[in-house]
Structures are given as structure tokens and as C-alpha cells.
Design an enzyme around this catalytic site. Structure first.
Site, PDB file in Angstrom:
ATOM      1  N   ARG A 256       7.501  -3.971  -3.256  1.00 46.42           N
ATOM      2  CA  ARG A 256       7.444  -2.604  -3.780  1.00 46.42           C
ATOM      3  C   ARG A 256       8.840  -2.244  -4.260  1.00 46.42           C
ATOM      4  O   ARG A 256       9.742  -2.052  -3.450  1.00 46.42           O
ATOM      5  CB  ARG A 256       6.952  -1.665  -2.674  1.00 46.42           C
ATOM      6  CG  ARG A 256       7.330  -0.234  -2.868  1.00 46.42           C
ATOM      7  CD  ARG A 256       6.604   0.704  -1.941  1.00 46.42           C
ATOM      8  NE  ARG A 256       6.913   0.576  -0.532  1.00 46.42           N
ATOM      9  CZ  ARG A 256       8.039   0.984   0.060  1.00 46.42           C
ATOM     10  NH1 ARG A 256       9.016   1.504  -0.653  1.00 46.42           N
ATOM     11  NH2 ARG A 256       8.203   0.863   1.361  1.00 46.42           N
ATOM     12  N   HIS A 260       8.026   4.285  -1.063  1.00 43.03           N
ATOM     13  CA  HIS A 260       6.672   4.215  -0.498  1.00 43.03           C
ATOM     14  C   HIS A 260       5.770   5.252  -1.175  1.00 43.03           C
ATOM     15  O   HIS A 260       4.714   4.931  -1.707  1.00 43.03           O
ATOM     16  CB  HIS A 260       6.721   4.456   1.005  1.00 43.03           C
ATOM     17  CG  HIS A 260       5.376   4.662   1.604  1.00 43.03           C
ATOM     18  ND1 HIS A 260       4.465   3.642   1.745  1.00 43.03           N
ATOM     19  CD2 HIS A 260       4.749   5.790   2.050  1.00 43.03           C
ATOM     20  CE1 HIS A 260       3.345   4.123   2.266  1.00 43.03           C
ATOM     21  NE2 HIS A 260       3.495   5.422   2.454  1.00 43.03           N
ATOM     22  N   TYR A 269      16.422   2.745   4.578  1.00 43.67           N
ATOM     23  CA  TYR A 269      16.011   1.640   5.458  1.00 43.67           C
ATOM     24  C   TYR A 269      16.050   0.255   4.815  1.00 43.67           C
ATOM     25  O   TYR A 269      15.761  -0.719   5.475  1.00 43.67           O
ATOM     26  CB  TYR A 269      14.617   1.909   6.055  1.00 43.67           C
ATOM     27  CG  TYR A 269      13.529   2.177   5.022  1.00 43.67           C
ATOM     28  CD1 TYR A 269      12.907   1.133   4.345  1.00 43.67           C
ATOM     29  CD2 TYR A 269      13.122   3.476   4.724  1.00 43.67           C
ATOM     30  CE1 TYR A 269      11.916   1.372   3.412  1.00 43.67           C
ATOM     31  CE2 TYR A 269      12.138   3.734   3.789  1.00 43.67           C
ATOM     32  CZ  TYR A 269      11.537   2.674   3.143  1.00 43.67           C
ATOM     33  OH  TYR A 269      10.570   2.910   2.210  1.00 43.67           O
TER      34      TYR A 269
HETATM   35  C1  LIG Z   1      -4.659   5.271   9.787  1.00 43.63           C
HETATM   36  C2  LIG Z   1      -3.388   5.680   9.148  1.00 43.63           C
HETATM   37  N1  LIG Z   1      -2.240   5.624   9.850  1.00 43.63           N
HETATM   38  C3  LIG Z   1      -1.072   5.972   9.259  1.00 43.63           C
HETATM   39  C4  LIG Z   1      -1.045   6.407   7.957  1.00 43.63           C
HETATM   40  C5  LIG Z   1       0.275   6.776   7.290  1.00 43.63           C
HETATM   41  N2  LIG Z   1       0.597   5.699   6.356  1.00 43.63           N
HETATM   42  C6  LIG Z   1       0.324   5.815   5.047  1.00 43.63           C
HETATM   43  S1  LIG Z   1       0.707   4.430   4.220  1.00 43.63           S
HETATM   44  C7  LIG Z   1       1.301   3.676   5.584  1.00 43.63           C
HETATM   45  C8  LIG Z   1       1.859   2.276   5.515  1.00 43.63           C
HETATM   46  C9  LIG Z   1       0.956   1.330   4.846  1.00 43.63           C
HETATM   47  O1  LIG Z   1       1.603   0.111   4.655  1.00 43.63           O
HETATM   48  P1  LIG Z   1       0.890  -1.076   3.941  1.00 43.63           P
HETATM   49  O2  LIG Z   1      -0.451  -1.299   4.544  1.00 43.63           O
HETATM   50  O3  LIG Z   1       1.823  -2.218   3.948  1.00 43.63           O
HETATM   51  O4  LIG Z   1       0.634  -0.552   2.461  1.00 43.63           O
HETATM   52  P2  LIG Z   1       1.723  -0.127   1.373  1.00 43.63           P
HETATM   53  O5  LIG Z   1       2.027   1.319   1.626  1.00 43.63           O
HETATM   54  O6  LIG Z   1       2.910  -0.988   1.535  1.00 43.63           O
HETATM   55  O7  LIG Z   1       1.043  -0.314   0.065  1.00 43.63           O
HETATM   56  C10 LIG Z   1       1.172   4.502   6.694  1.00 43.63           C
HETATM   57  C11 LIG Z   1       1.594   4.132   8.056  1.00 43.63           C
HETATM   58  C12 LIG Z   1      -2.275   6.482   7.263  1.00 43.63           C
HETATM   59  N3  LIG Z   1      -2.350   6.858   5.996  1.00 43.63           N
HETATM   60  N4  LIG Z   1      -3.412   6.083   7.861  1.00 43.63           N
END
Ligand SMILES: Cc1ncc(C[n+]2csc(CCOP(=O)(O)OP(=O)(O)O)c2C)c(N)n1
Ligand SMILES: [Mg+2]
Length: 371
Positions: A256, A260, A269
């Protein structure tokens, strides 16, 4: 007895192009028009993504999850699908969504906070955006199981991030997929970060792909910044799902390049060096070099695409910003058949306030004063 002999080995990453856009193995069997299409969707997604970030910074869009850097993973996978396969996304899917016939205007509306942006055209086999991490995986398995029970012939491709693989839904979904042999492909965009959590803190596995062994189906590790490699493995996995009802877990290693979401500051970070290293591996640049060598990419063609993207983005912004406001009462309409008392009184309060506002506005018009 030698323990190592009994350990499953970690998979080798599949590449078709190296980081300089040079062909590594055989020339892929993809028609020039498809190659051109793939480049267009990657480029258009990049431009649309950049515009979304600007709109958000100007206060014209809510929170947005940029895809910059992940265009090859998304477009490589979505162009490998057939129209009647089902696409089950997470929330960082602009490239695949555009390619899967969800107009940019819809994507912009969604991130402007209008739920109507998440309405999928009736003839498009996509599920809506899923923000709760990993919840779409069991949905995809259920969908694939339903397809199987209805006689099969179609596949489901679900997309999620590296962080999603630490959720129970991932394990439950993949376990069921293995037990039931459903026609599903699990596509992990390992962009190496889950907000501020780096991959090495996400799992002690060397790869995500190898986790598939535990569920009893194949796992494939692919360079997610190599659109040709992603396309090739996804196409084969989908075909196997359709024809043999064998699921596959694909891990596409990508990065990415942006934040985020627009609510995040990644400089807190991760290092500048890491970002630079991955900027060098830009998937669009890599593919462009390959296309240029084949005589497909030219400066003139690039200019044409720039103009086309610019026009389409302008149209989408205009349409998204000029949509009529929804009826605020809609908020109360779809969750309950019989509205609970507290929500009923909130709805009455809303109606009263709207009526009072209307009366105030009428007064201003009649008296020509200020409210
Ligand atoms: C069940 C849940 N827990 C926490 C969140 C907050 N949250 C949104 S995105 C994210 C991280 C996701 O990381 P990844 O699966 O690697 O996807 P990326 O954002 O890198 O595309 C978190 C913890 C959420 N949306 N849903
Ligand atoms: Mg991630």
C-alpha cells in the site's frame, strides 16, 4: 527420523515479469486487446484514486481507503474472472470494482457517505463493499456453496487483506470451503500492513499462501505487483474452482503506497526507505515497460488514456456531487419491520424538525429577512 522431511515447504513466489518489466519465463498467452484493457483499468484506477484523495482533502468526500500500489493485484484478479462469476470484496477495491462494472460515480458516492453508492447494478455479480474486516469470507463460502448446490459452473472470488487472515471468519470460512469443496478462490492482497500492524506481527507464517495446506486445498504465492502473474494464477484457480470445485488460496504480495485511509498518517509507523523501495516496484510502471517493448504502449496512446480518464473522472465527480439528497426518513426504513419505540420517537423528532425548518424557510421567503 528427520523432522524436516515431514514439513510442508513454503511456496515460491510466481512472477511473469521481473521488477524491471522483463519477461522471466514464457510469453503469456493473452491477446493484445486484453493487455491494453488491463493497462487501462490499472491507469484509470490510479487516476480515480488520486482524485478521491484530493476530494477528501478538499472536504468533498468522507473517509476514503486508497488503493495506490495495488492496481496489478486488483486488475490482474478481476480481469481473470468471467462476468457471471461472483466478486466478493472488502473495502479497498476501487480497481477491481471499476473493472467489474461499478461506475466510478457509484464509488465516489459511497465514499461521500451516500449509501446509494453501495448499490450494485442488478446484472452485475458483485457483493457490496464490506468494511468489517473478514466478514465477507464466510459470505463468499456460503455463496459458493449455493452455486455448487445449484449445479455449479461459476466461481466466487473473494478479496481481503493480510490483516483479515488473523480473524476467526477467515479460518472458519476456509475450513468450510475445504470440507465442502466449494468453487471459491480466496484472494489475499498482502499489502504488508493492517493499518499500523506490519506483516511480521500479523503472523509467524512465512507466507499466507501456505496456510491453505491446513485447510486441505492449494495455496499459491504470487507477485501482486506483476499483473500478468496475478492474472495467470487467478484464471487457473477460477477455472479449477468452476470445473473441479477445488478452492484455492492466493496470496498476492503487494504494497500500500498510500495511507490506510484518509484518517491515517503512515509516516508515524513506517519508514521512508521502505516506501521508496516499493515505489520503485510500481506495478503500472513495470507493466508499461513490458507493453512498450511489445510496441503496444506509446506516448500517443498514453495521452489518449490521460484524456479519457480525465473526462470520465470529471463526469463521475459531477454526477456524485449533484445527486439529489435522499429522504432522511430512509434512515429508519430498512432495519426493522416494526420500528422500536426509541427509534419511532427519533423519527418523529426528525420529521418535526424538518417541518419547523421548512416553516422557517417559508417565513424568510415571505418576509425577505434572515432566519
Ligand atoms: C472486524 C473489524 N475489526 C477492526 C476493524 C478496523 N479496521 C479497518 S481496516 C483494518 C485493517 C485491515 O487490514 P488488512 O486486512 O491487511 O487490509 P488493508 O487495510 O491492508 O487493505 C482494521 C483493523 C474493522 N473494520 N473491522
Ligand atoms: Mg493489509
Amino acid at each position: 527420523m528427520d523432522l524436516e522431511e515431514h514439513e510442508p515447504s513454503s511456496p515460491k513466489m510466481h512472477q511473469v515479469l521481473d521488477e524491471e518489466g522483463e519477461l522471466i519465463g514464457e510469453e503469456p498467452d493473452i491477446e493484445d486487446d486484453t493487455l491494453k484493457d488491463m493497462y487501462w483499468w490499472m491507469f484509470y484506477a490510479r487516476k480515480a484514486d488520486e482524485k478521491a484523495l484530493k476530494l477528501q482533502r478538499q472536504g468533498r468526500m468522507g473517509t476514503f481507503a486508497p488503493i495506490k500500489g495495488q492496481e496489478a493485484a486488483q486488475v490482474g484478479a478481476s480481469t481473470a474472472m468471467k462476468d457471471d462469476d461472483w466478486f466478493v470484496p472488502a473495502f479497498r477495491e476501487l480497481g477491481a470494482y471499476l473493472q467489474r462494472d461499478v461506475a466510478l460515480e457509484q464509488n465516489y458516492k459511497y465514499f461521500m457517505g451516500d449509501a446509494r453508492g453501495n448499490e450494485i447494478p442488478g446484472d452485475v455479480n458483485n457483493l457490496p463493499i464490506a468494511v468489517p474486516v473478514s466478514t465477507q469470507i464466510p459470505h463468499a463460502v456460503g455463496l459458493a456453496w449455493g452455486i455448487k448446490r445449484d449445479g455449479g459452473g461459476k466461481a466466487v472470488l473473494t478479496v481481503f487483506g493480510d490483516g483479515a487472515t488473523s480473524e476467526g471468519d477467515f479460518h472458519e470460512g476456509l475450513n468450510f470451503a475445504g470440507v465442502l469443496n466449494v468453487p471459491a478462490v480466496f484472494f489475499c492482497q498482502n499489502n504488508q500492513w493492517a493499518i499500523s500492524v506490519p506483516f511480521e506481527k500479523q503472523t509467524n507464517s512465512e507466507t499466507i499462501a501456505q496456510k491453505a495446506h491446513a485447510y486441505g486445498f492449494p495455496g499459491v504465492f504470487v507477485d501482486g505487483n506483476d499483473v500478468l502473474a496475478v492474472h495467470e494464477v487467478t484464471k487457473k484457480a477460477l477455472q479449477r474452482a468452476r470445473e473441479e470445485e477445488v478452492p484455492t488460496l492466493i496470496e498476492a504480495l503487494t504494497y500500500r503506497l498510500s495511507m490506510h485511509t484518509t484518517a491515517d498518517d503512515p509516516t508515524r509507523y513506517r519508514s521512508e526507505e521502505e516506501l521508496k523501495e516499493w515505489e520503485e516496484k510500481d506495478p503500472i510502471k513495470r507493466f508499461r515497460i513490458y507493453l512498450e517493448k511489445k510496441g503496444i504502449w506509446t506516448e500517443d496512446w498514453q495521452q489518449e488514456l490521460e484524456k479519457k480518464a480525465e473526462d470520465k473522472i470529471k463526469e463521475a465527480v459531477d454526477a456524485a456531487e449533484n445527486i439529489e439528497d435522499p429522504d432522511p426518513e430512509e434512515m429508519f426504513k430498512y432495519m426493522f419491520e416494526v420500528l422500536p419505540e426509541d427509534l419511532k420517537s427519533q423519527m418523529e423528532y426528525l420529521k418535526r424538525s424538518l417541518r419547523e425548518k421548512e416553516i422557517e424557510e417559508e417565513k424568510v421567503e415571505i418576509e425577505g429577512g434572515f432566519p
